[in-house]
Design a protein around this motif. Structure first.
Motif, short mmCIF file in Angstrom:
data_model
loop_
_atom_site.label_atom_id
_atom_site.label_comp_id
_atom_site.label_asym_id
_atom_site.label_seq_id
_atom_site.Cartn_x
_atom_site.Cartn_y
_atom_site.Cartn_z
N PHE A 19 17.26 -44.10 -16.26
CA PHE A 19 17.07 -42.82 -15.61
C PHE A 19 18.09 -42.00 -14.85
O PHE A 19 18.95 -41.82 -14.24
N MET A 20 16.86 -42.76 -13.15
CA MET A 20 16.65 -42.78 -11.78
C MET A 20 18.49 -42.96 -12.00
O MET A 20 18.59 -42.58 -10.88
N MET A 21 18.64 -44.90 -12.04
CA MET A 21 19.74 -44.76 -11.85
C MET A 21 20.98 -44.40 -11.82
O MET A 21 21.62 -44.47 -11.24
N THR A 22 20.95 -43.94 -13.31
CA THR A 22 22.11 -43.83 -13.82
C THR A 22 22.35 -42.24 -12.97
O THR A 22 23.55 -42.04 -13.05
N PHE A 23 21.77 -41.48 -12.73
CA PHE A 23 21.71 -40.19 -12.45
C PHE A 23 21.74 -39.96 -10.48
O PHE A 23 22.90 -39.55 -10.61
N CYS A 24 21.79 -41.41 -9.78
CA CYS A 24 22.25 -41.57 -8.65
C CYS A 24 23.66 -42.39 -8.46
O CYS A 24 24.52 -41.22 -7.79
N ILE A 25 23.51 -43.01 -9.79
CA ILE A 25 25.52 -43.43 -9.73
C ILE A 25 26.28 -42.23 -10.02
O ILE A 25 27.16 -41.49 -9.69
N CYS A 26 25.53 -41.08 -11.15
CA CYS A 26 26.68 -39.83 -11.40
C CYS A 26 26.83 -39.15 -10.17
O CYS A 26 27.94 -38.82 -10.15
N PRO A 69 23.50 -33.61 -16.82
CA PRO A 69 24.00 -34.11 -18.02
C PRO A 69 24.50 -35.24 -18.16
O PRO A 69 24.42 -36.17 -19.40
N LEU A 70 25.70 -36.31 -17.64
CA LEU A 70 26.08 -37.13 -17.76
C LEU A 70 24.79 -38.07 -17.91
O LEU A 70 24.97 -39.21 -18.30
N ALA A 71 24.00 -38.29 -16.25
CA ALA A 71 23.22 -38.98 -16.38
C ALA A 71 21.59 -39.66 -17.49
O ALA A 71 21.90 -40.61 -18.02
N ILE A 72 21.59 -37.76 -18.18
CA ILE A 72 20.72 -38.05 -19.19
C ILE A 72 22.14 -38.57 -20.61
O ILE A 72 21.55 -39.48 -21.40
N LEU A 73 23.19 -38.50 -20.81
CA LEU A 73 23.55 -39.42 -22.04
C LEU A 73 23.53 -40.31 -21.56
O LEU A 73 23.62 -40.96 -22.85
N LEU A 74 24.25 -40.85 -20.44
CA LEU A 74 24.30 -42.10 -19.90
C LEU A 74 23.12 -43.23 -20.50
O LEU A 74 23.15 -44.08 -21.27
N ALA A 75 22.14 -42.05 -19.67
CA ALA A 75 20.68 -43.01 -19.85
C ALA A 75 20.00 -43.49 -21.04
O ALA A 75 19.58 -44.38 -21.89
N THR A 385 23.00 -22.80 -19.50
CA THR A 385 23.34 -23.77 -20.19
C THR A 385 23.43 -25.13 -19.50
O THR A 385 23.63 -26.04 -20.27
N LEU A 386 22.91 -25.51 -18.58
CA LEU A 386 22.99 -26.67 -18.03
C LEU A 386 21.07 -26.92 -18.45
O LEU A 386 21.51 -28.24 -18.79
N ILE A 392 21.33 -31.29 -25.55
CA ILE A 392 22.56 -31.44 -26.69
C ILE A 392 22.81 -32.98 -26.47
O ILE A 392 23.02 -33.42 -27.29
N PHE A 393 23.28 -33.31 -25.17
CA PHE A 393 23.45 -34.88 -24.81
C PHE A 393 22.24 -35.53 -24.43
O PHE A 393 22.51 -36.76 -25.16
#
Length: 639
Positions: A19-26, A69-75, A385-386, A392-393
């Motif tokens: 999750f930390m990796m995907t969050f940094c990438i996003c 949200p994108l990082a949570i979805l991807l992770a 909403t965030l 949801i994601f």
């Protein structure tokens, strides 16, 4: 009671680094988008690294609602895709651990992240947005870094256009210079030509000092030409000339208070206070204007008249003018001169225009107030909403990863980007509808959540029940069954047979099947009329029973040691229970569809074709059954 077990620790240890990796990438991706959008405001200003780093820090905080949200979805896609690809999810299910129990530690983590996202939106984001926009506007107002090009006019010095044919970068000398001074207006412009010159900036970086050699200057004297037909000018030749130009090269920060008062710089309490105060003002102004419209006299006639009751004056609505005696406007002009009549018309026109401007100004003022209310209400809804989008994601990504069972960055990244683009389009569309007043603010801001929530529920349900969502064969079989596409049967000879086939029993059951097929064909006519098709059709319940009996016989005879019997079993067709052979079992629906000729006739024609194919398949079942009886009898005689 939920207890932390080794499996929970394993899931968390696998998810958090990912999750930390995907969050940094996003976050890096959305920051690049921010850079491309505002690159023109940053380049060529001579800004220090510290100022740019500060801007990117606040921009990164501002972009968290988009990246999280994108990082949570991807992770979540990657972690459960990896678990499915390595069959760890299968092992957990075999041990009696459901998918929801596997997701339990991450569900708790998502709740904590959503709670933190809410406080981030309410407390941190307004400060970050205030500082970022203030810093960005300050950069926009900063003068560009002085870099005089060769062979083109340079217009970045306020009030001056400078042309340099050639320059020496080592000494800083400028050659064949032309300077247009329009700082006092175009009509009072002046032109300076010089063979060479040199430009330096004062120590306080507020002025440019320009030393010129061997040149001439031309200046219009428009201010001194009052009352003169021709405009004089002044010409001057010089060997050396020094000019001081105002040019502020310092970076001056704007006051943050102006941005702090905007909707982007307020927390929930301040947003609600602004909404309440502006709404109260709009309501009060609306009441005043409506009262003014009701009571303002028209043609010097007030809509109210005085009525005396017990010596006291009370207002009541004036009775409308009778249509039998309309107001004679022409009598106003009768007997008046043309000058007075024109004066009356001009006064009336001026009064109407003045009232129109007043009402238009009032409408514009109220429209601005309503826009302010919507903007603040949108920002207020964003606080929630965030957090909901994060949950949801997760409930989209985790079940979807368990379904597709593909780890790594390949397939999860593609699916995540597609889903996020879909979410972003819906969310942006809802935001614009809410901003423009086409939808209520809460409807526009929660539109994306309303669209994605059923998707998350659907994926979670399918993953928990091990449904084949992305199984291509399942969808192909569905469409084959629906449209009646024929399907080949495959029966393989078994190497080891436990339950031997008894010829007498097999012949008896095959004979019974053949008789049932012939009976079904006799009970259901080959060509049904339009009315009979909609009211009766083919008996699907009997067809289901017939199909089940045939499949059971095929399963029993697949234990045969006779290769000819096995090959003959593959001649049995795959019977499908098609909707077209009997569209409805409810009588009133059949009557309704029979009455609706434009819809009923094409369905009837398709049903006739389907029934014809079904009869051919059933005839094949009867023929193959007879052939199997012959093969089994011959094999029994040889034995």
């Amino acid at each position: 009671m939920f207890r932390i077990k080794r499996m929970d620790t394993f899931i968390l240890q696998s998810f958090l680094p990912l999750f930390m990796m995907t969050f940094c990438i996003c976050l890096f991706i959305v920051l690049m988008q921010f850079l491309w959008r505002y690159i023109d405001d940053l380049v060529g200003k001579g800004l220090g690294v510290d100022v740019i780093a500060e801007l990117f820090f606040y921009a990164a905080l501002t972009m968290v609602p988009m990246a999280l949200p994108l990082a949570i979805l991807l992770a979540s896609l990657m972690i459960f895709g990896n678990l499915g690809e390595t069959f760890e999810l299968t092992a957990m299910k075999a041990a009696g651990i459901s998918l929801l129990r596997t997701m339990a530690p991450l569900i708790i983590l998502m709740v904590l992240i959503a709670t933190g996202a809410f406080f981030f939106q309410n407390n941190v984001l307004p400060v970050a947005q205030t500082k970022m926009w203030t810093l960005l506007f300050s950069m926009r107002q900063k003068s560009p870094e002085l870099e005089i090009p060769e062979g083109v006019f340079y217009d970045q010095i306020p009030g001056y256009n400078l042309f340099v044919q050639e320059k020496n970068r080592e000494t800083g000398m400028l050659y064949d210079m032309m300077i247009y001074d329009v700082s006092r207006g175009f009509e009072n412009s002046s032109i300076i030509l010089a063979d060479s010159g040199k430009m330096t900036i004062t120590p306080d970086k507020t002025h440019l000092f320009l030393r010129l050699w061997q040149g001439e200057s031309f200046e219009n004297l428009k201010d001194a030409a009052a009352g003169m037909k021709n405009v004089p000018y002044r010409r001057e030749s010089f060997d050396t000339k020094e000019i001081m130009l105002r040019f502020d090269a310092n970076f001056n920060r704007m006051d943050e208070q102006g941005m702090r008062n905007q909707y982007v710089g307020k927390d929930m309490a301040e947003l609600q206070a602004t909404i309440d105060s502006v709404t109260e003002r709009v309501d009060s102004l609306g009441g005043v204007y409506s009262k003014d419209l009701r009571e303002k006299p028209v043609l010097n006639l007030s809509p109210y008249q005085l009525r005396y009751v017990n010596g006291k004056a009370e207002r009541e609505l004036r009775k409308p003018v009778s249509m039998d005696k309309p107001l004679d406007i022409d009598s106003v002009f009768r007997g008046s001169s043309s000058g007075f009549a024109l004066n009356y018309l001009n006064q009336a026109l001026a009064k109407v225009q003045r009232q129109h401007q007043e009402y238009e100004f009032t409408a514009l003022s109220m429209a601005d107030d309503l826009k302010t209310i919507r903007r603040h209400a949108i920002e207020l809804q964003k606080k929630f909403t965030l957090s909901f989008a994060c949950i949801i994601f997760f409930f989209i990504g985790a079940p979807l990863g368990a379904i597709i069972r593909k780890g790594g960055l390949g397939t999860p990244l593609v699916i995540s980007v597609l889903l996020f683009i879909f979410y972003y389009i819906i969310d942006n569309m809802g935001y614009k509808f809410a901003r423009d007043g086409k939808l209520a603010v809460w409807q526009g801001m929660w539109l994306s959540a309303a669209v994605l929530l059923p998707l998350g529920i659907f994926f979670t349900y399918k993953a928990v029940n091990d449904s084949a969502v992305f199984n291509k064969d399942a969808y192909l079989n569905f469409f084959r069954r629906f449209f009646g596409v024929s399907e080949a049967r495959k029966v393989e000879m078994k190497e080891v047979v436990i339950d031997e086939v008894r010829p007498a029993v097999a012949i008896e059951r095959l004979t019974a099947l053949r008789m049932r097929v012939n009976g079904y064909l006799n009970d259901n006519p080959a060509r049904q009329s339009y009315i009979s098709y909609w009211l009766k059709g083919y008996d699907r319940d009997a067809l289901h029973s017939l199909r089940d009996e045939m499949e059971e016989i095929i399963e029993r005879l697949s234990n045969s040691r006779d290769k000819m019997v096995i090959m003959k079993l593959m001649d049995y067709p795959v019977i499908r229970s098609l909707w077209f052979i009997h569209p409805t079992s409810t009588r009133w629906i059949g009557i309704t569809m029979a009455v609706l000729f434009p819809i009923g006739i094409p369905v009837w024609l398709a049903g006739r074709s389907t029934q014809s194919r079904l009869r051919h398949e059933l005839e094949t079942v009867a023929s193959v059954s007879s052939q199997l009886i012959t093969l089994i009898e011959n094999g029994k005689d040889q034995a």
